[in-house]
Motif scaffolding. Structure first.
Motif, PDB file in Angstrom:
ATOM      1  N   ARG A1075      -2.182   2.481  -4.479  1.00  0.00           N
ATOM      2  CA  ARG A1075      -2.433   2.910  -3.390  1.00  0.00           C
ATOM      3  C   ARG A1075      -1.934   1.814  -2.421  1.00  0.00           C
ATOM      4  N   GLU A1076      -2.288   0.603  -2.593  1.00  0.00           N
ATOM      5  CA  GLU A1076      -1.850  -0.493  -1.746  1.00  0.00           C
ATOM      6  C   GLU A1076      -0.414  -0.598  -1.719  1.00  0.00           C
ATOM      7  N   TRP A1077       0.144  -0.469  -2.818  1.00  0.00           N
ATOM      8  CA  TRP A1077       1.680  -0.690  -3.017  1.00  0.00           C
ATOM      9  C   TRP A1077       2.227   0.417  -2.131  1.00  0.00           C
ATOM     10  N   THR A1078       1.977   1.617  -2.470  1.00  0.00           N
ATOM     11  CA  THR A1078       2.364   2.733  -1.522  1.00  0.00           C
ATOM     12  C   THR A1078       2.215   2.378   0.071  1.00  0.00           C
ATOM     13  N   MET A1079       1.141   2.110   0.469  1.00  0.00           N
ATOM     14  CA  MET A1079       1.203   1.759   1.733  1.00  0.00           C
ATOM     15  C   MET A1079       1.943   0.679   2.377  1.00  0.00           C
ATOM     16  N   SER A1080       1.980  -0.301   1.436  1.00  0.00           N
ATOM     17  CA  SER A1080       2.984  -1.516   1.890  1.00  0.00           C
ATOM     18  C   SER A1080       4.259  -1.225   1.788  1.00  0.00           C
ATOM     19  N   THR A1081       4.851  -0.216   0.933  1.00  0.00           N
ATOM     20  CA  THR A1081       5.912   0.113   0.986  1.00  0.00           C
ATOM     21  C   THR A1081       6.413   0.961   2.376  1.00  0.00           C
ATOM     22  N   LEU A1082       5.232   1.751   2.683  1.00  0.00           N
ATOM     23  CA  LEU A1082       5.555   2.992   3.688  1.00  0.00           C
ATOM     24  C   LEU A1082       5.576   1.832   5.075  1.00  0.00           C
ATOM     25  N   SER A1083       4.586   0.914   5.219  1.00  0.00           N
ATOM     26  CA  SER A1083       4.615   0.026   6.273  1.00  0.00           C
ATOM     27  C   SER A1083       6.005  -0.802   6.615  1.00  0.00           C
ATOM     28  N   GLN A1084       6.762  -1.043   5.353  1.00  0.00           N
ATOM     29  CA  GLN A1084       7.894  -1.696   5.505  1.00  0.00           C
ATOM     30  C   GLN A1084       8.964  -0.702   5.970  1.00  0.00           C
ATOM     31  N   GLN A1085       9.084   0.558   5.554  1.00  0.00           N
ATOM     32  CA  GLN A1085       9.750   1.586   6.164  1.00  0.00           C
ATOM     33  C   GLN A1085       9.586   1.947   7.450  1.00  0.00           C
ATOM     34  N   MET A1086       8.319   2.418   7.926  1.00  0.00           N
ATOM     35  CA  MET A1086       7.915   2.659   9.209  1.00  0.00           C
ATOM     36  C   MET A1086       7.642   1.870  10.255  1.00  0.00           C
ATOM     37  N   GLY A1087       7.294   0.547   9.832  1.00  0.00           N
ATOM     38  CA  GLY A1087       6.501  -0.321  10.902  1.00  0.00           C
ATOM     39  C   GLY A1087       5.280  -0.733  10.223  1.00  0.00           C
ATOM     40  N   THR A1088       4.867  -1.955  10.650  1.00  0.00           N
ATOM     41  CA  THR A1088       3.561  -2.613  10.312  1.00  0.00           C
ATOM     42  C   THR A1088       2.523  -1.862  10.831  1.00  0.00           C
ATOM     43  N   SER A1089       2.562  -1.294  11.931  1.00  0.00           N
ATOM     44  CA  SER A1089       1.317  -0.861  12.651  1.00  0.00           C
ATOM     45  C   SER A1089       0.947   0.424  11.803  1.00  0.00           C
ATOM     46  N   VAL A1090       1.729   1.370  11.530  1.00  0.00           N
ATOM     47  CA  VAL A1090       1.205   2.328  10.467  1.00  0.00           C
ATOM     48  C   VAL A1090       0.749   2.011   9.313  1.00  0.00           C
ATOM     49  N   GLY A1091       1.212   1.236   8.532  1.00  0.00           N
ATOM     50  CA  GLY A1091       0.650   0.690   7.373  1.00  0.00           C
ATOM     51  C   GLY A1091      -0.516  -0.176   7.441  1.00  0.00           C
ATOM     52  N   THR A1092      -0.702  -0.906   8.355  1.00  0.00           N
ATOM     53  CA  THR A1092      -1.964  -1.512   8.592  1.00  0.00           C
ATOM     54  C   THR A1092      -3.015  -0.546   9.178  1.00  0.00           C
ATOM     55  N   GLY A1093      -2.892   0.462   9.788  1.00  0.00           N
ATOM     56  CA  GLY A1093      -3.704   1.535   9.980  1.00  0.00           C
ATOM     57  C   GLY A1093      -4.165   2.442   8.630  1.00  0.00           C
ATOM     58  N   LEU A1094      -3.172   2.438   7.984  1.00  0.00           N
ATOM     59  CA  LEU A1094      -3.675   3.401   6.540  1.00  0.00           C
ATOM     60  C   LEU A1094      -4.510   2.549   6.001  1.00  0.00           C
ATOM     61  N   SER A1095      -4.290   1.154   5.991  1.00  0.00           N
ATOM     62  CA  SER A1095      -5.106   0.128   5.119  1.00  0.00           C
ATOM     63  C   SER A1095      -6.389  -0.151   5.643  1.00  0.00           C
ATOM     64  N   VAL A1096      -6.496   0.154   6.877  1.00  0.00           N
ATOM     65  CA  VAL A1096      -7.889  -0.278   7.481  1.00  0.00           C
ATOM     66  C   VAL A1096      -8.626   1.080   7.341  1.00  0.00           C
ATOM     67  N   LEU A1097      -8.122   2.216   7.261  1.00  0.00           N
ATOM     68  CA  LEU A1097      -8.653   3.654   7.069  1.00  0.00           C
ATOM     69  C   LEU A1097      -9.218   4.041   5.808  1.00  0.00           C
ATOM     70  N   GLY A1098      -8.161   3.347   4.781  1.00  0.00           N
ATOM     71  CA  GLY A1098      -8.563   3.528   3.436  1.00  0.00           C
ATOM     72  C   GLY A1098      -7.744   4.885   3.295  1.00  0.00           C
ATOM     73  N   THR A1099      -7.139   5.620   3.705  1.00  0.00           N
ATOM     74  CA  THR A1099      -6.487   7.046   3.472  1.00  0.00           C
ATOM     75  C   THR A1099      -5.214   6.952   3.033  1.00  0.00           C
TER      76      THR A1099
END
Length: 1155
Positions: A1075-1099
């Motif tokens: 899950r962390e890898w998926t969110m990290s990869t998504l943040s690199q593609q879309m921007g750090t703000s999206v990935g950070t938000g997902l990591s904080v919410l745990g969704t």
């Protein structure tokens, strides 16, 4: 011979004209000589290493000369036989000595036999030319240079009345003398070639240019030795002198400093120039007469000393410089009008040579003399050997080596290495003189090697003094010529004037008559200045005479009482400008009589009127007068004599230092002082000074003091300023000798020597603490001031070195101890200075700073080791305090002292003792690890030390794995899995990525997962499914890939994970990492703000967010998820246990696939 035409085949014919039938008109040409063309198909090649001086390509067939030039020994032919382009063949005289057998070759002597063969040899050089050659012509030297050069190579047989021959004839005369005789005064010869493609200039290198080129290309010693053997040691040494003293005449080719240094080294290298030795001394049998005569027996030749090539080269240089003036008259009578009553020719007395030629000759003589004087003053080369210094720096060597030992450590010059500085008596005793039974059989050695070396250096010193005297004589001639020599000569009597025109330069330099005539001329010159119609002041000409020819000029001293009178008038003067003018006049008068005993008392009056220039100058002049031989600085004389001279100087120095103390304290002593010149009146300016005025006078005293080249006085001044707290003024105004003074006072030189010896036996690294000499608090004060000086001068690398020595210094027994905090401050400042080397504004990038490229890394490493020591000390103090509290609690809780309480007290006492050791003494990183960190189970520090030192002592990394296991067990014992995960989060980022095995993820992961499974099953602790995975992600700084690879490795091994429940727990951790890898990869593609938000919410990301991922990324993640889902289905566990994990992987896969 009237002409020498060149034939088409390249040969040259010399023709002379004649007449027939008794007529004087030329009517017949006769062939006098024929010079064959350069041999076709062969060439002469003079090469020194990769530098080729003369070479010619191989050709076939005869020459086809289309243009040619013959001029003063140089032949230039244009050969058109090559089909592509013309080829220039340049034939010049070969000045090298022909090869000789090894038995006949002797360095310093063999040049004599080679001179007779030089005229028979030449060099042939081939040069390609574009197009066809049309004409070849000489390039004449500039007229002014040719005139000066002709005067400098004046022949004794030349006639002064000869008319001007013209530029062409003058140039050919100079070229005909050869390069060896004119390369010090005449530039390189040139020729121009006109072809169908343009104009080309040819420059013919002289032998000294070849040698300069060899030095510029940094060739090896073998090539330089080859050059010395080919040209002869004496001639080659003379060329080295030309380069070392910058005597070669070529305006467009300046001599670099590196060439000057290498030429000096070669000139002083005894392996190149040879050693002085004895020649002859054997018996020679006479040849029997062919007519039946009788044998005359044997002739015993007396052994004579033969000096080295360096001495011969110096003689050659001096002889060629003085050739034009030595035996010829200095002055001549021009425009003779007849004879006077005494029969003496009348006319205008003038200098024989033009002033331009005299000036040029004087500059070259001065340059040569200054070079020799510098070597003598620095005690280098030949002077250093005789003085006992042992400086045998040779060509290509940048350090001194013991005399008689070459660069490979082998003894050279047998018989000289051990006996050079022995007395003659000792030397002869070793040869058998004075030994009973052998003294009458062995022949006495006339001179030992030490005596020969001393004789040679004495000869060189005599030549140097001769050059200095000759230069001064030339300066005197120039000054006399500039001030109307004819008018000055009219003031002389007839006898002196007649001696003047008959005076040779040799007599002017060496004879008493020459000195007497020079004194009369100087007196006439001074009379011209002091006369009512003079054209200037006496000081103007006095300065020129003192600086240019001090041995010919003796200035009269002013009377001491005249200076005292001026000083009295200055004391009573109310006007400041008048008082200063009178004080300066008194100072000028007293400066001429520095040996007067009352000078020191007079300085007190100068101090009262605030004229500190005299307060500084007069005592220093007095010190120099009482110790003219500088016995105070001579360590080779008797110690008592040296101390007396030093005490006499110190009495003079105290006058200046007392004035400085008086200014600093703002106290003025009133009343009369004993001694001549003491104040007798109240000075108008006697009052306490304000702070700005005090600082002004202090700075004036310091500025005046540092100008004097008196090292003993500078040391006294610097110590006084440090004692008075004038450190800021000292750093701003001190002279160049402040650094050596602070180094000696801080014992830095001895520390450097110790460091050099230590480096030879132990490799230097940040983890190794070097042994330092003890430095007291007083010495540390000087070193701190030295570091401040380096910072002030922006020499940050040197400042860092000094601060490093302060940080690593040893304690002095019985002195004040340096704390660990002080050492840390020193090292921190050293790192700061090292970081400022190339980043500060206006930083001066000196050679020493550039050379310290690894200084910052070294200092940062030492600072890291010191941080370990500080950290271990803090941990030991904590252990000591905790253990003492536990021991007290155990004593209070029980009546008797149990064994546990005793062990706790022992641990507390041991930890406290070790902490005290770490507080006052630096330890190496090995000591910190073995004696402190391991002993007291400071596993976290052990890991950091192993990581810092890049430990690789075992192939399987067992030490690092075992240390991690002990650290995790220690943390689990204290606070369970939570504490262990916190340790991993804190220590892991410091060691990641773990180059060299600092982060064994497989061991850490397996250890944590097993412990978590065991404690969860036993009910000892509630461990979350994400605790271990989050700890590993934090340790790896969010990098999921290495963690997944570690889990894959563990899952692939059934022997490591035999338990299905343990494998299920690991798969739960893998799900968290995925899950962390998926969110990290998504943040690199879309921007750090999206990935950070997902990591904080745990969704998990939605389908729209996943759609932004690339096709390849989704396929990679889906493939990994499928592999883990397969591992979940393989578990031999009930479906209820694996359903949550399987559903998690399934949901993540569905989102990635967009379904």
């Amino acid at each position: 011979m009237s002409t020498a035409p060149m034939l088409g085949g390249g040969s040259q014919v010399g023709l002379s004209n004649g007449s027939t039938g008794g007529t004087h008109r030329p009517s017949v040409l006769r062939v006098v000589t024929t010079r064959p063309a350069p041999t076709v198909g062969t060439g002469v090649n003079l090469a020194f290493g990769s530098l080729s001086v003369g070479s010619r390509s191989q050709t076939d067939g005869a020459l086809k000369v289309e243009a040619a030039l013959y001029s003063s020994g140089a032949v230039i032919l244009s050969d058109s036989s090559p089909p592509a382009a013309s080829q220039l063949l340049v034939a010049t005289k070969d000045y090298t000595t022909p090869p000789m057998s090894a038995g006949n070759l002797s360095i310093g002597v063999g040049a004599i036999s080679g001179r007779t063969l030089r005229a028979l040899r030449e060099l042939v050089t081939g040069i390609g030319v574009e197009g066809r050659t049309l004409a070849i012509a000489d390039v004449l030297p500039p007229p002014e240079q040719a005139t000066a050069a002709e005067a400098s190579v004046w022949d004794s047989g030349s006639n002064d009345a000869t008319p001007d021959p013209g530029e062409l004839v003058r140039a050919k005369r100079l070229w005909a003398r050869g390069d060896l005789a004119t390369q010090h005064i005449l530039s390189r010869r040139r020729a121009v070639v006109l072809s169908t493609m343009g104009v080309m200039e040819i420059v013919l290198n002289r032998p000294v240019d070849i040698l300069q080129r060899l030095f510029e290309t940094s060739v090896t010693r073998t090539i330089i030795e080859d050059f010395f053997q080919r040209f002869g040691a004496g001639e080659a040494a003379a060329m080295c002198l030309l380069l070392a003293a910058r005597l070669t005449s070529d305006d467009e080719k300046l001599i670099p400093t590196v060439v000057v240094e290498k030429a000096a080294e070669a000139f002083e290298d005894q392996r190149l120039v040879g050693l002085p030795q004895m020649q002859g001394g054997g018996a020679t049998t006479t040849v029997n007469s062919t007519g039946g005569g009788f044998n005359m027996g044997q002739v015993v030749q007396e052994a004579e000393p033969v000096f080295s090539g360096a001495h011969e080269g110096l003689c050659l240089c001096a002889a060629r410089l003085l050739w034009s003036v030595w035996e010829l008259p200095v002055f001549v009578v021009k425009g003779e009008l007849g004879a006077d009553s005494s029969g003496e020719a009348t006319g205008i007395v003038a200098c024989r040579l033009p002033l331009e030629a005299i000036s040029t000759l004087e500059e070259k003589i001065r340059s040569l003399e200054q070079f020799l004087r510098a070597r003598r003053n620095q005690r280098k080369g030949h002077y250093g050997r005789v003085m006992g210094i042992g400086d045998v720096t040779g060509y290509g060597e940048r350090k001194s080596i013991p005399y008689g030992v070459d660069s490979f450590g082998r003894a050279d010059h047998i018989g000289v290495a051990t006996n050079l500085f022995e007395s003659p008596h000792m030397r002869r005793s070793l040869d058998g003189v004075g030994i009973q039974g052998t003294s009458q059989k062995r022949q006495r050695v006339p001179y030992s090697p030490a005596e020969l070396a001393a004789m040679e250096v004495r000869g060189m010193e005599c030549i140097r003094r001769l050059l200095r005297r000759s230069g001064e004589a030339l300066v005197l001639i120039q000054l006399l010529s500039q001030h109307h020599l004819a008018r000055l000569a009219q003031n002389l009597d007839a006898t002196t004037r007649r001696q003047l025109v008959q005076l040779s330069f040799h007599q002017l330099v060496c004879s008493q008559d020459g000195d007497r005539i020079a004194t009369r001329l100087v007196a006439a010159l001074m009379e011209y200045y002091v006369s009512p119609d003079g054209r200037g002041t006496v000081d103007d000409i006095s300065i020129k005479l003192r600086e240019g020819c001090p041995s010919y000029y003796h200035e009269s001293d002013y009377k001491f009482y005249q200076a005292v009178e001026c000083l009295e008038r200055a004391t009573s003067a109310r006007d400041v400008e008048q008082r200063e003018a009178l004080a300066k006049e008194a100072l000028d008068s007293l400066g001429n009589v520095p040996e007067t005993a009352d000078l020191l008392s007079v300085c007190q009056r100068f101090e009262e009127i605030r004229f500190y220039e005299a307060v500084v100058e007069l005592p220093l002049r007095k010190a120099r007068a009482v110790d003219q031989n500088e016995d105070a600085f001579n360590e080779h004389i008797d110690e008592g004599r040296r101390q007396v001279a030093l005490a006499a100087r110190m009495q003079c120095y105290e006058v200046v230092t007392n004035a400085l103390r008086s200014l600093t304290s703002q106290t003025i002593q009133n009343g009369n002082r004993p001694g001549f010149g003491a104040p007798s009146k109240t000075v108008a300016s006697r009052q306490l000074l304000h702070l700005p005025e005090k600082e002004k006078y202090v700075r004036q005293i310091v500025q005046l003091s540092v100008r004097w080249p008196d090292s003993a006085f500078h040391e006294t001044l610097y110590r006084t300023m440090i004692e008075l707290g004038l450190e800021r003024e000292l750093l701003e105004l001190a002279g160049s000798d402040l650094v050596p003074f602070l180094q000696n006072a801080g014992n830095l030189q001895a520390a450097k020597a110790e460091t050099r010896r230590y480096r030879q036996s132990t490799p230097l690294s940040p983890s190794v603490s070097q042994p330092r000499q003890p430095i007291s608090i007083e010495q540390a004060k000087y070193l701190e001031l030295l570091a401040r000086f380096y910072v002030h001068k922006r020499q940050h690398a040197l400042a860092a070195h000094v601060l490093l020595r302060l940080a690593e210094r040893r304690q002095v027994e019985g002195g004040e101890q340096i704390t660990l905090e002080q050492r840390f401050e020193y090292l921190s400042n050293a790192v700061l200075q090292a970081r400022s080397i190339n980043h500060g504004p206006g930083t001066v990038g000196s050679t020493s700073e550039i050379a310290d490229s690894g200084l910052l890394e070294l200092l940062e490493g030492k600072l890291a080791v010191l941080r370990f020591q500080v950290k271990i000390r803090e941990e030991l103090l904590r252990i000591s305090a905790t253990s003492e509290e536990e021991a007290i609690e155990k004593r209070i809780g029980k009546e008797s002292v149990p064994r546990e309480a005793s062990e706790t007290e022992t641990l507390a006492r041991s930890a406290k003792e070790k902490a005290e050791e770490l507080g006052f003494e630096l330890k190496s990183i090995t000591q910190l690890y073995n004696d402190y960190a391991v002993r007291f189970e400071l596993w976290e520090v052990c890991l950091e030390i192993l990581h810092f030192s890049h430990y690789s002592g075992d192939t399987d990394n067992s030490v690092m794995r075992e240390t991690w296991a002990r650290l995790l067990d220690q943390a689990i014992k204290v606070g369970g899995i939570g504490e262990a995960c916190a340790i991993v989060k804190r220590v892991g980022p410091k060691l990641y990525p773990g180059e060299g095995g600092s982060m064994p993820l497989d061991s850490i992961c397996l250890h944590l997962e097993r412990a978590a499974q065991e404690r969860a099953v036993s009910g000892a602790e509630i461990v979350g499914d994400e605790d271990v995975a989050n700890a590993l992600l934090t340790a790896c700084k969010g990098a999921a890939e290495p963690i997944l690879r570690t889990y894959d490795k563990l899952l692939a091994s059934g022997a490591i994970l035999p338990s299905p429940s343990l494998r299920l727990r690991i798969l739960r951790s893998v799900l968290t990492v995925m899950r962390e890898w998926t969110m990290s990869t998504l943040s690199q593609q879309m921007g750090t703000s999206v990935g950070t938000g997902l990591s904080v919410l745990g969704t998990l990301p939605n389908s729209d967010q996943v759609a932004s991922l690339g096709e390849g990324v989704r396929d990679t993640l889906s493939s990994v998820l499928n592999r883990y889902m397969t591992e979940v289905r393989r578990l031999a566990l009930p479906s209820a246990h694996v359903e949550t994990v399987s559903r998690g992987f399934k949901e993540l896969e569905e989102i990635l696939l967009g379904s």
